[in-house]
Design a protein around this motif. Structure first.
Motif, PDB file in Angstrom:
ATOM      1  N   VAL A   1       0.826  -1.171  -0.114  1.00 13.24           N
ATOM      2  CA  VAL A   1       0.041  -0.170   0.075  1.00 13.24           C
ATOM      3  C   VAL A   1       0.934   1.322  -0.167  1.00 13.24           C
ATOM      4  N   SER A   2       1.991   1.181   0.775  1.00  8.36           N
ATOM      5  CA  SER A   2       2.766   2.521   1.002  1.00  8.36           C
ATOM      6  C   SER A   2       3.620   2.582  -0.455  1.00  8.36           C
ATOM      7  N   SER A   3       3.961   1.584  -1.138  1.00 10.70           N
ATOM      8  CA  SER A   3       4.263   1.495  -2.410  1.00 10.70           C
ATOM      9  C   SER A   3       3.529   2.078  -3.445  1.00 10.70           C
ATOM     10  N   ALA A   4       2.393   1.891  -3.427  1.00 17.30           N
ATOM     11  CA  ALA A   4       1.300   2.325  -4.350  1.00 17.30           C
ATOM     12  C   ALA A   4       0.919   3.874  -3.960  1.00 17.30           C
ATOM     13  N   VAL A   5       0.771   4.171  -3.004  1.00 18.51           N
ATOM     14  CA  VAL A   5       0.690   5.714  -2.602  1.00 18.51           C
ATOM     15  C   VAL A   5       1.946   6.722  -3.058  1.00 18.51           C
ATOM     16  N   VAL A   6       3.221   6.052  -2.757  1.00 18.90           N
ATOM     17  CA  VAL A   6       4.175   6.790  -3.138  1.00 18.90           C
ATOM     18  C   VAL A   6       4.387   6.901  -4.859  1.00 18.90           C
ATOM     19  N   GLY A   7       3.933   5.587  -5.550  1.00 23.20           N
ATOM     20  CA  GLY A   7       3.975   5.451  -6.878  1.00 23.20           C
ATOM     21  C   GLY A   7       2.910   6.520  -7.531  1.00 23.20           C
ATOM     22  N   ALA A   8       1.956   6.733  -6.851  1.00 26.33           N
ATOM     23  CA  ALA A   8       0.694   7.644  -7.282  1.00 26.33           C
ATOM     24  C   ALA A   8       1.328   9.054  -7.361  1.00 26.33           C
ATOM     25  N   ILE A   9       1.975   9.323  -6.168  1.00 27.45           N
ATOM     26  CA  ILE A   9       2.389  10.499  -6.060  1.00 27.45           C
ATOM     27  C   ILE A   9       3.687  10.850  -7.126  1.00 27.45           C
ATOM     28  N   GLY A  10       4.500  10.060  -7.492  1.00 24.90           N
ATOM     29  CA  GLY A  10       5.529  10.027  -8.609  1.00 24.90           C
ATOM     30  C   GLY A  10       4.913  10.361  -9.749  1.00 24.90           C
ATOM     31  N   LEU A  11       3.889   9.545 -10.003  1.00 25.16           N
ATOM     32  CA  LEU A  11       3.234   9.400 -11.173  1.00 25.16           C
ATOM     33  C   LEU A  11       2.469  10.884 -11.286  1.00 25.16           C
ATOM     34  N   GLY A  12       1.924  11.229 -10.326  1.00 29.52           N
ATOM     35  CA  GLY A  12       1.538  12.736 -10.496  1.00 29.52           C
ATOM     36  C   GLY A  12       2.470  13.634 -10.865  1.00 29.52           C
ATOM     37  N   ILE A  13       3.766  13.809 -10.184  1.00 25.01           N
ATOM     38  CA  ILE A  13       4.782  14.609 -10.575  1.00 25.01           C
ATOM     39  C   ILE A  13       5.459  14.589 -11.803  1.00 25.01           C
ATOM     40  N   ALA A  14       5.524  13.271 -12.255  1.00 26.89           N
ATOM     41  CA  ALA A  14       5.923  12.872 -13.674  1.00 26.89           C
ATOM     42  C   ALA A  14       4.799  13.315 -14.745  1.00 26.89           C
ATOM     43  N   GLY A  15       3.666  13.141 -14.291  1.00 26.61           N
ATOM     44  CA  GLY A  15       2.671  13.447 -15.428  1.00 26.61           C
ATOM     45  C   GLY A  15       2.493  14.932 -15.395  1.00 26.61           C
ATOM     46  N   TYR A  16       2.753  15.781 -14.552  1.00 25.01           N
ATOM     47  CA  TYR A  16       2.446  17.089 -14.408  1.00 25.01           C
ATOM     48  C   TYR A  16       3.756  17.817 -15.245  1.00 25.01           C
ATOM     49  N   LEU A  17       5.036  17.157 -15.128  1.00 30.78           N
ATOM     50  CA  LEU A  17       6.014  17.682 -15.771  1.00 30.78           C
ATOM     51  C   LEU A  17       6.033  17.321 -17.307  1.00 30.78           C
ATOM     52  N   THR A  18       5.323  16.116 -17.719  1.00 30.60           N
ATOM     53  CA  THR A  18       5.218  15.795 -18.959  1.00 30.60           C
ATOM     54  C   THR A  18       4.127  16.774 -19.752  1.00 30.60           C
ATOM     55  N   VAL A  19       3.092  16.992 -18.989  1.00 27.28           N
ATOM     56  CA  VAL A  19       2.066  18.082 -19.718  1.00 27.28           C
ATOM     57  C   VAL A  19       2.780  19.130 -19.698  1.00 27.28           C
ATOM     58  N   VAL A  20       3.361  19.838 -18.875  1.00 23.04           N
ATOM     59  CA  VAL A  20       4.098  21.137 -18.932  1.00 23.04           C
ATOM     60  C   VAL A  20       5.133  21.201 -20.261  1.00 23.04           C
ATOM     61  N   HIS A  21       5.755  19.976 -20.471  1.00 18.26           N
ATOM     62  CA  HIS A  21       6.799  19.820 -21.411  1.00 18.26           C
ATOM     63  C   HIS A  21       6.043  19.905 -22.917  1.00 18.26           C
TER      64      HIS A  21
ATOM     65  N   GLY B   1       4.506   1.524 -14.489  1.00 18.28           N
ATOM     66  CA  GLY B   1       5.005   0.134 -14.565  1.00 18.28           C
ATOM     67  C   GLY B   1       5.181  -0.330 -13.264  1.00 18.28           C
ATOM     68  N   ILE B   2       5.601   0.642 -12.428  1.00 19.43           N
ATOM     69  CA  ILE B   2       5.801   0.078 -11.104  1.00 19.43           C
ATOM     70  C   ILE B   2       4.263  -0.228 -10.387  1.00 19.43           C
ATOM     71  N   LEU B   3       3.239   0.592 -10.835  1.00 21.60           N
ATOM     72  CA  LEU B   3       1.850   0.644 -10.012  1.00 21.60           C
ATOM     73  C   LEU B   3       1.482  -0.543 -10.731  1.00 21.60           C
ATOM     74  N   LEU B   4       1.639  -0.820 -11.965  1.00 23.46           N
ATOM     75  CA  LEU B   4       1.105  -2.208 -12.625  1.00 23.46           C
ATOM     76  C   LEU B   4       1.525  -3.298 -11.719  1.00 23.46           C
ATOM     77  N   THR B   5       2.966  -3.412 -11.539  1.00 24.47           N
ATOM     78  CA  THR B   5       3.543  -4.665 -10.891  1.00 24.47           C
ATOM     79  C   THR B   5       2.977  -4.787  -9.511  1.00 24.47           C
ATOM     80  N   LEU B   6       2.432  -3.790  -8.868  1.00 29.56           N
ATOM     81  CA  LEU B   6       1.720  -3.718  -7.506  1.00 29.56           C
ATOM     82  C   LEU B   6       0.631  -4.442  -7.630  1.00 29.56           C
ATOM     83  N   LEU B   7      -0.004  -4.714  -8.766  1.00 28.65           N
ATOM     84  CA  LEU B   7      -1.500  -5.248  -8.969  1.00 28.65           C
ATOM     85  C   LEU B   7      -1.380  -6.582  -8.479  1.00 28.65           C
ATOM     86  N   ARG B   8      -0.278  -7.243  -8.539  1.00 24.45           N
ATOM     87  CA  ARG B   8      -0.146  -8.746  -8.017  1.00 24.45           C
ATOM     88  C   ARG B   8       0.949  -8.725  -7.026  1.00 24.45           C
ATOM     89  N   ASP B   9       0.546  -9.608  -6.162  1.00 19.64           N
ATOM     90  CA  ASP B   9       1.691  -9.986  -5.122  1.00 19.64           C
ATOM     91  C   ASP B   9       2.285 -11.310  -5.074  1.00 19.64           C
TER      92      ASP B   9
END
Length: 138
Positions: A8-28, A68-76
Motif C-alpha cells: 500500500v505504501s508503495s502504491a501511494v508513493v508511486g501515485a505521487i511520483g506518477l502525478g509529479i511526472a505526469g505534471y512535468l510531461t504535460v508542461v513539457h 510500470g511500478i504501479l502495474l506490478t503492484l497489482l499482483r503480489d
C-alpha cells in the motif's frame, strides 16, 4: 512492516511520483514553464539538453516507470515483487544520475525533479524490503 503495508505504501508513493511526472510531461508538451518555488531552477533543468533521453522527455520516462511500478503492484507474487524492485532500482539509479546532472552540470535544482527522485528512492527501499523480507499475501 507487513507485506500489505509495504504494498500500500508503495502504491501511494508511486501515485505521487506518477502525478509529479505526469505534471512535468504535460508542461513539457504544452511548452509552458513549471510552477517553481526556486527562481530559475526548474526552467533551467526543463530546458536543458538533459531534459530528453533517447529522444523522449525524461518526464515521460518517469510516467512510464511509475506506471510500470504501479502495474506490478497489482499482483503480489515473487515475479511481481522482483519486477517492482527492478523498475524502482533502475528508476532510483536514473534519478541519482539526473540529480548529479542538476547539481554538477546545470548548477540548478528543480524541486519537482527532487520530489520525483525522493519518490523513486522511497520506492526502491520499499520494494527491496518487500522483496527481501515480507512474505506474499495469501
Amino acid at each position: 512492516m507487513s507485506a500489505a503495508a509495504l504494498r500500500v505504501s508503495s502504491a501511494v508513493v508511486g501515485a505521487i511520483g506518477l502525478g509529479i511526472a505526469g505534471y512535468l510531461t504535460v508542461v513539457h508538451y504544452a511548452g509552458r514553464a513549471t510552477v517553481c518555488a526556486i527562481s530559475h531552477g526548474c526552467a533551467t533543468v526543463q530546458q536543458s539538453d538533459y531534459a530528453e533521453f533517447a529522444g523522449l522527455p525524461v518526464a515521460l520516462l518517469g510516467v512510464i516507470g511509475y506506471a510500470g511500478i504501479l502495474l506490478t503492484l497489482l499482483r503480489d507474487d515473487e515475479t511481481a515483487r522482483a519486477a517492482t524492485a527492478f523498475l524502482a532500482l533502475v528508476g532510483a539509479g536514473f534519478s541519482a544520475w539526473l540529480t548529479y546532472v542538476e547539481v554538477a552540470k546545470l548548477d540548478a535544482i528543480c524541486i519537482w525533479c527532487v520530489g520525483s527522485a525522493v519518490c523513486m528512492v522511497a520506492l526502491a527501499a520499499l520494494s527491496a524490503a518487500r522483496t527481501l523480507g515480507a512474505p506474499p499475501m495469501r
